[in-house]
Design an enzyme around this catalytic site. Structure first.
Site, PDB file in Angstrom:
ATOM      1  N   GLY A   3       0.909  -1.091   0.044  1.00  0.00           N
ATOM      2  CA  GLY A   3       0.388   0.053  -0.147  1.00  0.00           C
ATOM      3  C   GLY A   3       0.715   1.172   0.427  1.00  0.00           C
ATOM      4  CD  GLU A  21      -9.776  -8.358  -9.317  1.00  0.00           C
ATOM      5  OE1 GLU A  21      -9.590  -7.738  -8.446  1.00  0.00           O
ATOM      6  OE2 GLU A  21      -9.788  -9.303  -9.155  1.00  0.00           O
TER       7      GLU A  21
HETATM    8  N1  DCP Z   1      -9.661 -11.937  -6.788  1.00  0.00           N
HETATM    9  C1  DCP Z   1      -9.881 -12.586  -7.310  1.00  0.00           C
HETATM   10  C2  DCP Z   1     -11.325 -12.777  -6.133  1.00  0.00           C
HETATM   11  C3  DCP Z   1     -12.262 -13.816  -6.779  1.00  0.00           C
HETATM   12  N2  DCP Z   1     -11.233 -14.600  -7.097  1.00  0.00           N
HETATM   13  C4  DCP Z   1     -11.811 -15.742  -7.333  1.00  0.00           C
HETATM   14  C5  DCP Z   1     -12.478 -17.031  -5.702  1.00  0.00           C
HETATM   15  C6  DCP Z   1     -13.766 -16.932  -5.511  1.00  0.00           C
HETATM   16  O1  DCP Z   1     -14.493 -17.625  -5.260  1.00  0.00           O
HETATM   17  C7  DCP Z   1     -14.683 -16.560  -6.995  1.00  0.00           C
HETATM   18  C8  DCP Z   1     -15.704 -16.316  -7.084  1.00  0.00           C
HETATM   19  O2  DCP Z   1     -15.171 -15.003  -6.858  1.00  0.00           O
HETATM   20  P1  DCP Z   1     -16.696 -14.184  -7.134  1.00  0.00           P
HETATM   21  O3  DCP Z   1     -17.990 -14.540  -6.428  1.00  0.00           O
HETATM   22  O4  DCP Z   1     -16.445 -12.245  -6.781  1.00  0.00           O
HETATM   23  O5  DCP Z   1     -16.434 -13.337  -9.038  1.00  0.00           O
HETATM   24  P2  DCP Z   1     -17.830 -13.395  -9.571  1.00  0.00           P
HETATM   25  O6  DCP Z   1     -19.465 -12.429  -9.077  1.00  0.00           O
HETATM   26  O7  DCP Z   1     -17.609 -12.095 -10.241  1.00  0.00           O
HETATM   27  O8  DCP Z   1     -18.420 -14.513 -10.481  1.00  0.00           O
HETATM   28  P3  DCP Z   1     -19.474 -16.147  -9.707  1.00  0.00           P
HETATM   29  O9  DCP Z   1     -20.924 -15.706 -11.295  1.00  0.00           O
HETATM   30  O10 DCP Z   1     -17.970 -16.428 -10.150  1.00  0.00           O
HETATM   31  O11 DCP Z   1     -20.011 -15.801  -8.306  1.00  0.00           O
HETATM   32  O12 DCP Z   1     -13.680 -16.295  -7.753  1.00  0.00           O
HETATM   33  C9  DCP Z   1     -10.135 -14.663  -7.825  1.00  0.00           C
HETATM   34  O13 DCP Z   1      -9.803 -16.176  -8.749  1.00  0.00           O
HETATM   35  N3  DCP Z   1      -9.685 -13.652  -7.735  1.00  0.00           N
END
Ligand code: DCP
Length: 178
Positions: A97, A121
């Site tokens: 940070g 990200e």
């Molecule tokens: N920075 C990140 C955050 C999460 N994950 C992985 C671990 C989580 O258990 C999975 C799903 O995360 P989210 O529920 O935030 O993802 P979405 O809501 O975008 O997609 P989904 O429809 O799969 O829930 O992705 C990851 O690899 N990297």
């Protein structure tokens, strides 16, 4: 409830938590110090949620790689982590940070039942050189309340993430979902 370092260690020994590779010296009072992996996907064009994200992939050399403001970098954790028993939150730390590095934009949650290499990200406030396998943040484990969900039933997109994942929203949008 957040697990203490000794509780993370005990859960790892009991097989309730996966941290691979695991080094007990990386435990801190309430977290595990995770590391940056050795690959980046550089996303420096305009993005469209309905289209696959264009990127160029590069290995981070041992001499380091300079991150620049205004560019989105998709990275990966060195460790694969997960738990059938606990949920996870991936964070940066005081050190990254203070270097002006965001380790994720808005995705800190690892669901109970997922064991993954996390997709990062990454953004930089100032040009900053990073190194493969440098300590990049803290991972915490959280005790869950309630009945565990079945991810097969829910069809989550990223349940078995093995490498860096671009956003898969375009797959849903192409299928007519909103
Ligand atoms: N920075 C990140 C955050 C999460 N994950 C992985 C671990 C989580 O258990 C999975 C799903 O995360 P989210 O529920 O935030 O993802 P979405 O809501 O975008 O997609 P989904 O429809 O799969 O829930 O992705 C990851 O690899 N990297």
């Amino acid at each position: 409830m957040i697990l203490t370092g000794p509780a993370i260690a005990a859960a790892q020994t009991a097989g309730e938590i996966v941290i691979d590779p695991y080094d007990p010296a990386r435990l801190s009072p309430n977290a595990y110090d995770w590391r940056l992996g050795d690959t980046l996907r550089i996303c420096d064009t305009d993005l469209d949620a309905a289209s696959p994200t264009p990127y160029a992939e590069t290995a981070i050399p041992d001499s380091g790689y300079v991150l620049h403001p205004g560019v989105l970098y998709l990275g990966i954790t060195h460790e694969r982590t997960g738990s059938e028993a606990y949920a996870q939150f991936l964070n940066g730390n005081r050190t990254t940070g203070a270097l002006g590095i965001w380790v994720h934009v808005s995705a800190p949650l690892g669901h109970q039942g997922h064991a993954i290499h996390w997709t990062l990200e990454i953004r930089a406030a100032r040009p900053v050189r990073v190194y493969p396998r440098m300590t990049f943040g803290k991972l915490v484990f959280l005790r869950c309340l309630g009945t565990p969900a079945s991810y097969q039933q829910h069809g989550l997109k990223y349940a078995a993430t093995a490498g860096i994942d671009i956003s898969r929203l375009y797959e849903e949008l192409a299928g007519g979902a909103t």
